[in-house]
Design a protein around this motif. Structure first.
Motif, PDB file in Angstrom:
ATOM      1  N   THR A 194     123.668 110.840  44.106  1.00  0.00           N
ATOM      2  CA  THR A 194     122.214 110.429  44.427  1.00  0.00           C
ATOM      3  C   THR A 194     122.169 109.737  45.682  1.00  0.00           C
ATOM      4  N   SER A 195     121.309 110.258  46.587  1.00  0.00           N
ATOM      5  CA  SER A 195     121.322 109.667  47.850  1.00  0.00           C
ATOM      6  C   SER A 195     120.002 109.008  48.302  1.00  0.00           C
ATOM      7  N   ALA A 196     118.851 109.233  47.473  1.00  0.00           N
ATOM      8  CA  ALA A 196     117.668 108.636  47.562  1.00  0.00           C
ATOM      9  C   ALA A 196     117.169 108.485  46.281  1.00  0.00           C
ATOM     10  N   VAL A 197     116.023 107.647  46.190  1.00  0.00           N
ATOM     11  CA  VAL A 197     115.255 107.321  44.833  1.00  0.00           C
ATOM     12  C   VAL A 197     113.854 106.980  45.394  1.00  0.00           C
ATOM     13  N   LYS A 198     113.245 107.610  44.597  1.00  0.00           N
ATOM     14  CA  LYS A 198     111.634 107.386  44.636  1.00  0.00           C
ATOM     15  C   LYS A 198     111.051 106.437  43.403  1.00  0.00           C
ATOM     16  N   VAL A 199     110.369 105.678  43.526  1.00  0.00           N
ATOM     17  CA  VAL A 199     109.837 104.817  42.526  1.00  0.00           C
ATOM     18  C   VAL A 199     108.324 105.062  42.518  1.00  0.00           C
ATOM     19  N   ARG A 200     107.887 105.453  41.330  1.00  0.00           N
ATOM     20  CA  ARG A 200     106.323 105.879  41.261  1.00  0.00           C
ATOM     21  C   ARG A 200     105.847 104.797  40.099  1.00  0.00           C
TER      22      ARG A 200
END
Ligand code: TRP
Length: 73
Positions: free
Chosen positions: A50-56
């Motif tokens: 995991t290199s990035a995380v998106k929060v919605r």
């Protein structure tokens, strides 16, 4: 401290907040989606996968660089 030990916290401020993990490497795609309800907290790390995380959704995100709130009205 290596990047892999680094963790961050996501606090959901409404039901149905999505925390989406994106893959590391040349191919950037969703690999995991976690749904949090209001008041739920997720503690996670950046990893080999995991290199990035998106929060919605409405949430507060805490990292060692500071705290940020998603804008949602
Ligand atoms: N299996 C994933 C990994 O080791 C789990 C994970 C870690 C994850 N951090 C995340 C999933 C952040 C979503 C968001 O990379």
């Amino acid at each position: 401290m290596s990047n892999e030990n680094e963790f961050f916290v996501i606090k959901a401020k409404e039901n149905g907040v999505n925390v989406i993990g994106l893959t590391r490497g040349t191919d950037t795609r969703f690999h995991h989606s976690e749904k949090l309800d209001k008041g739920e907290v997720m503690i996670a790390q950046f990893t080999e996968h995991t290199s990035a995380v998106k929060v919605r959704g409405k949430a507060v995100i805490q990292t060692r660089h500071g705290e940020i709130q998603t804008d949602k009205d």
